[in-house]
Design an enzyme around this catalytic site. Structure first.
Site, short mmCIF file in Angstrom:
data_model
loop_
_atom_site.label_atom_id
_atom_site.label_comp_id
_atom_site.label_asym_id
_atom_site.label_seq_id
_atom_site.Cartn_x
_atom_site.Cartn_y
_atom_site.Cartn_z
N SER A 135 -42.92 -30.13 2.66
CA SER A 135 -43.38 -30.91 3.80
C SER A 135 -43.64 -30.00 5.00
O SER A 135 -43.03 -28.94 5.14
CB SER A 135 -42.30 -31.94 4.17
OG SER A 135 -42.55 -32.51 5.43
N TYR A 159 -33.34 -33.66 6.87
CA TYR A 159 -34.37 -33.83 5.86
C TYR A 159 -35.23 -32.58 5.75
O TYR A 159 -35.46 -32.04 4.66
CB TYR A 159 -35.26 -35.04 6.17
CG TYR A 159 -36.55 -35.04 5.41
CD1 TYR A 159 -36.57 -35.29 4.04
CD2 TYR A 159 -37.77 -34.75 6.04
CE1 TYR A 159 -37.77 -35.26 3.33
CE2 TYR A 159 -38.96 -34.72 5.35
CZ TYR A 159 -38.95 -34.98 3.98
OH TYR A 159 -40.14 -34.93 3.29
N LYS A 163 -35.73 -29.54 2.60
CA LYS A 163 -36.98 -29.01 2.07
C LYS A 163 -37.03 -27.49 2.22
O LYS A 163 -37.42 -26.76 1.30
CB LYS A 163 -38.19 -29.64 2.79
CG LYS A 163 -38.38 -31.11 2.51
CD LYS A 163 -38.76 -31.38 1.06
CE LYS A 163 -39.15 -32.81 0.82
NZ LYS A 163 -39.48 -33.10 -0.60
#
Length: 358
Positions: A135, A159, A163
């Site tokens: 992302s 989050y 990643k």
């Protein structure tokens, strides 16, 4: 079906939004069999059934197994069951930024711990062609625009850090064993739906992302949209992002997989975006055009951590993968509306209809 399928790909999280569209594009390429694993935590098996209908694929061409990537025994059983698997596209994971802030351990357990389990099992089977769903959140607040793959990585929430940590794990895996052939796809803001209107984004609860929220307002599930901030240094004062049609994004994953089968790329990160910014209000107007009715919205205060503008430099994807985004804002909005208007309650509506008929 008179065609030769000679590659089998494992797609984790394949019942989800991006995963289901990617499964469809893999099957449409006439090159792959697909084995989907998904724990259905934030997805529906109905999406897989609809992909089967849309592609008219054989029963062995798209197979679903309910499996959590953290379940070592179950994961091994799936890989044992399908010994022809020779690659993996890894989508499975939790993805809500706000939730990750309040429940960081859950995110590290699922995203990082689950990926480690997956990589161990793939390594044991000698499956080294790996595409990872990363992302643009790994860039944090951009220091330069457009964002290039060599920009500083500085994720600002749990989050995003999951990643980023997984990216580092993948780089470490390749450093220890150069037979790992890995493409890390950093994508920006996926929206839209398949033009058939049969599959699309179906978030559980209140949507965390702009487009599904707008779509639910348009279909009457929500009263109005909150636009967070109209005083940014942008043409209309609202935040600007690089929105990419989910069909283009899915095709990018197929292009990445083709690259891995044709070349040893090592471990490389590639942006998937349009390279152009679109403001919140431009998207809202686009949805109004698609529906024929203005979208009700109100201006709310800025959210902490939001930045004015983020968009990609997508030139490496075209150079390395031969891929570029083709679909614009009109298609993104029209396809979103076709999906939401024909599935006002997402996949759940059809499931309820079927149950009521029994």
């Amino acid at each position: 079906m008179n065609r030769a399928i000679f590659r089998t790909v494992l797609v984790t999280g394949g019942a989800g939004y991006i995963g289901s569209h990617t499964c469809l594009e893999l099957l449409e390429s006439k090159t792959y069999k697909v084995v989907v694993i998904d724990n259905l935590d934030n997805s529906s098996e109905e999406s897989i059934k609809r992909v089967q209908q849309l592609t008219a694929c054989g029963k062995d061409d798209l197979v679903f197994r309910n499996c959590d990537i953290r379940d070592r025994r179950r994961l091994k059983a799936v890989l044992d069951e399908f010994p022809n698997i020779s690659s993996c596209i890894h989508f499975a994971g939790l993805k809500a930024v706000g939730e990750s802030v309040s429940k960081p351990l859950m995110y590290y357990d699922c995203n990082v711990g689950g990926t480690v389990q997956l990589l161990e099992q793939l390594n044991n089977k000698g499956i080294k062609n790996f595409v990872f769903s990363s992302s643009a959140t790994v860039y944090g607040e951009p220091e330069m625009l457009p964002l290039v793959e060599t920009a500083r990585l500085q994720a600002t929430n749990p989050y995003g850090r999951t990643k980023l940590f997984i990216e580092e794990i993948l780089r470490d895996c390749h450093a220890s064993d150069d037979s790992w052939n890995t493409l890390i796809l950093r994508y920006f803001n996926p929206i839209g739906a398949h033009p058939s209107g049969k599959i699309g984004e179906d978030p559980q609860g209140i949507p965390n992302n702009l487009m599904p929220f707008v779509a639910q307002v348009c279909v009457g599930r929500r009263e109005k949209l909150s636009v967070f901030g109209d005083d940014y240094d942008t043409p209309d004062g609202t935040g600007v992002r690089d929105y990419i049609h989910v069909v283009d994004l899915a095709k990018g994953h197929v292009a990445a997989l083709e690259k891995l089968y044709s070349d040893q790329v090592g471990c490389r990160a590639v942006n998937l975006g349009t390279g152009q910014g679109v403001s919140v209000l431009e998207l809202v107007k686009g949805m109004g055009k698609a529906t024929g009715k203005a979208v009700p919205y109100e201006i709310s205060p800025r959210r902490p951590g939001d930045v004015a503008t983020v968009y990609a430099d997508a030139s490496l994807a075209q150079e390395l993968l031969g891929w570029k985004a083709e679909l614009g804002v009109d298609a993104m909005c029209e396809d979103t509306w076709r999906w939401q208007s024909t599935n006002p309650n997402g996949y759940q509506q059809q499931v309820q209809d079927i149950e009521s008929e029994q």
